[in-house]
Design a protein around this motif. Structure first.
Motif, PDB file in Angstrom:
ATOM      1  N   ASP A 379       0.829  -1.213   0.000  1.00 25.36           N
ATOM      2  CA  ASP A 379       0.000   0.000   0.000  1.00 25.36           C
ATOM      3  C   ASP A 379       0.858   1.256   0.000  1.00 25.36           C
ATOM      4  OD1 ASP A 379       1.075  -0.174   2.479  1.00 25.36           O
ATOM      5  OD2 ASP A 379      -0.809   0.020   3.588  1.00 25.36           O
ATOM      6  N   GLY A 380       2.016   1.158  -0.677  1.00 27.00           N
ATOM      7  CA  GLY A 380       2.935   2.284  -0.759  1.00 27.00           C
ATOM      8  C   GLY A 380       2.450   3.358  -1.711  1.00 27.00           C
ATOM      9  N   PRO A 381       3.325   4.279  -2.094  1.00 31.64           N
ATOM     10  CA  PRO A 381       2.924   5.425  -2.923  1.00 31.64           C
ATOM     11  C   PRO A 381       2.597   5.066  -4.357  1.00 31.64           C
ATOM     12  CG  PRO A 381       5.289   5.426  -2.587  1.00 31.64           C
ATOM     13  CD  PRO A 381       4.754   4.344  -1.707  1.00 31.64           C
ATOM     14  N   GLY A 382       2.994   3.866  -4.822  1.00 33.03           N
ATOM     15  CA  GLY A 382       2.767   3.522  -6.217  1.00 33.03           C
ATOM     16  C   GLY A 382       3.570   4.399  -7.147  1.00 33.03           C
ATOM     17  N   PHE A 383       3.280   4.329  -8.438  1.00 34.81           N
ATOM     18  CA  PHE A 383       3.989   5.169  -9.391  1.00 34.81           C
ATOM     19  C   PHE A 383       3.187   5.220 -10.688  1.00 34.81           C
ATOM     20  CE2 PHE A 383       5.576   0.861  -9.695  1.00 34.81           C
ATOM     21  CZ  PHE A 383       5.568   0.587 -11.056  1.00 34.81           C
ATOM     22  N   ASP A 384       3.603   6.101 -11.564  1.00 36.40           N
ATOM     23  CA  ASP A 384       2.959   6.254 -12.862  1.00 36.40           C
ATOM     24  C   ASP A 384       3.637   5.304 -13.852  1.00 36.40           C
ATOM     25  OD1 ASP A 384       1.776   6.947 -15.197  1.00 36.40           O
ATOM     26  OD2 ASP A 384       2.437   9.044 -15.201  1.00 36.40           O
ATOM     27  N   PRO A 385       2.915   4.308 -14.379  1.00 37.06           N
ATOM     28  CA  PRO A 385       3.561   3.362 -15.298  1.00 37.06           C
ATOM     29  C   PRO A 385       4.181   4.044 -16.507  1.00 37.06           C
ATOM     30  CG  PRO A 385       1.410   2.551 -14.619  1.00 37.06           C
ATOM     31  CD  PRO A 385       1.510   3.960 -14.120  1.00 37.06           C
TER      32      PRO A 385
END
Length: 453
Positions: A379-385
């Motif tokens: 459930d981290g910040p994720g990113f833009d693929p």
């Protein structure tokens, strides 16, 4: 129910295959015998009918030779003798002809009363009047297109002379006998003998079949043992290479980096300092690359350590707390697809430690009928693929590791929405081709984990 492995299960499977093959052969032999029986029965029925119609013609003409056909008593005798045989279907029709002119004959008696006194043109039958000769022909619908005839019919012409020496001709029509009776008689004789022979052959070859099955099972076990030895040898070679890289290459590169750092602390001309900075950057990148190889998907396997324990140890090394790990009981260490899944999970967890420290992580591994699936969710910040460079080292390592086993890796992420990495690794690497995809659909850590198919 039956497993083609070793032991009793393998022998049962071999016995079942032998019995099924025997039943198949018996079924084929039965069909061939029925087919051949039909052919032989039809041929024999035609030959028998041809002989019978000639014999019946001679039999019926014999008493007429001793009678005077100018009288009428013989007609009543023929009616009494032949009409029942026509009604029973044994004979279709019987006629008696007298010559009429040069090329014709007149019917003077018939089982069909309406044909009496009919005059018709005759062919070669004219030569039989008053002789002891006979002819037999097969009657077809082409010969009598205006008459409703059985599909198979024979006619016999028998010449004779009466007591007064007058020449006459007897014509007899007889249908072909039913070939089913002949066929059934042939099958009663052939079928038990043929099937009995096949059964005896099957029983005689059963020991050979079981022996060959045991040999095949032994060869298969040997092949698996060799494959396992090759896997163990590959793991040992990976371990040796890792030790060589760690003990020599990394140490040498680290020493070179220290010397470059020392050199930079001295006054240097601008061109020389630029070269030193460039070399120091290259050495630093190489050190990072080698450490990634040692810690990432190409690290040597952990032998027989349970996968859940290996993942837990790796999380402890990375400093990741609160990881929920679910590994199916059927997932066994040592299988190639399990080892590759382990390496990809390690790289995914290493990315979590780098880019999402403090995130909650869930790891699941499932063992399906034809493939092993893994899921790593945080459930981290994720990113833009779209912002991920094509050469991103961690993602590329995971993709290459999956493709080496014909599998696939899919990343599901979006900024601020966490990241889910799904892995599919087939048991048979030739059954699928590896693929790599980065998709935009968000997978939240709280969602139910659905292993990819």
């Amino acid at each position: 129910m039956f497993a083609p492995g070793g032991g009793v299960g393998h022998l049962r499977w071999a016995l079942l295959r032998h019995v099924l093959a025997l039943l198949l052969v018996m079924a084929v032999v039965s069909l061939l015998l029925v087919w051949q029986g039909d052919r032989v029965a039809t041929k024999d029925a035609r030959i028998a009918t041809e002989m019978q119609v000639r014999t019946i013609g001679l039999e019926l003409s014999a008493p007429l030779r001793s009678r005077d056909l100018d009288e009428d008593e013989w007609r009543h005798d023929l009616d009494a003798a032949l009409l029942p045989r026509v009604e029973s279907g044994e004979l279709l029709q019987v006629k008696v002809w007298a010559p009429e002119g040069n090329d014709s004959g007149r019917i003077i008696w018939s089982t069909r009363a309406e044909e009496i006194d009919t005059v018709r043109v005759l062919d070669s039958e004219l030569l039989l009047f008053g002789t002891d000769g006979s002819e037999v022909h097969e009657v077809t619908t082409d010969s009598y297109p205006d008459r409703d005839l059985p599909p198979e019919l024979f006619e016999a012409y028998v010449g004779f002379a009466d007591q007064g020496g007058n020449g006459y001709l007897l014509e007899v029509y007889k249908p072909v006998a039913d070939p089913a009776r002949i066929r059934n008689a042939l099958l009663r004789d052939w079928l038990p003998l043929a099937l009995g022979g096949v059964l005896l052959l099957g029983l005689a070859t059963l020991p050979l079949s079981l022996s060959l099955s045991r040999r095949v099972a032994a060869v298969e076990r040997e092949r698996r043992a060799i494959a396992q030895q090759a896997l163990n040898a590959a793991a040992a070679e990976h371990q040796r290479m890792a030790e060589q890289i760690h003990d020599r290459a990394l140490q040498d590169l680290a020493g070179a980096a220290l010397m470059l750092g020392t050199l930079r602390r001295h006054p240097l001309p601008a061109p020389t300092r630029a070269v030193v900075d460039q070399v120091e950057a290259i050495v630093g990148d190489d050190i990072a690359l080698l450490r990634d190889l040692l810690d990432g998907p190409y690290a040597p396997p952990r032998g027989d350590q349970p996968l859940a324990a290996a993942i837990t140890d790796w999380c402890d090394e990375l400093g990741i707390d609160g990881v929920r790990i679910e590994v199916a009981e059927s997932v066994a260490s040592g299988r190639p697809e399990v080892e590759v899944a382990h390496r990809i999970i390690k790289e995914a967890l290493r990315n979590v430690a780098r880019h999402a420290p403090g995130a909650t992580v869930r790891v699941e591994v499932h063992d399906l009928a034809s493939e092993v699936t893994a899921l790593v969710v945080d459930d981290g910040p994720g990113f833009d693929p779209d912002a991920v460079p094509d050469g991103h080292f961690g993602l590329r390592l995971m993709a290459l590791a999956a493709q080496s086993r014909g599998g696939s890796v899919t990343v599901e992420t979006a900024p601020g929405e966490g990241t889910a990495i799904r892995v599919v690794l087939p048991r048979d690497p030739g059954s699928r081709r590896g693929r790599w995809g980065v998709v935009r659909r968000v997978s939240r850590p709280g969602d139910p984990a659905t292993p990819p198919h």
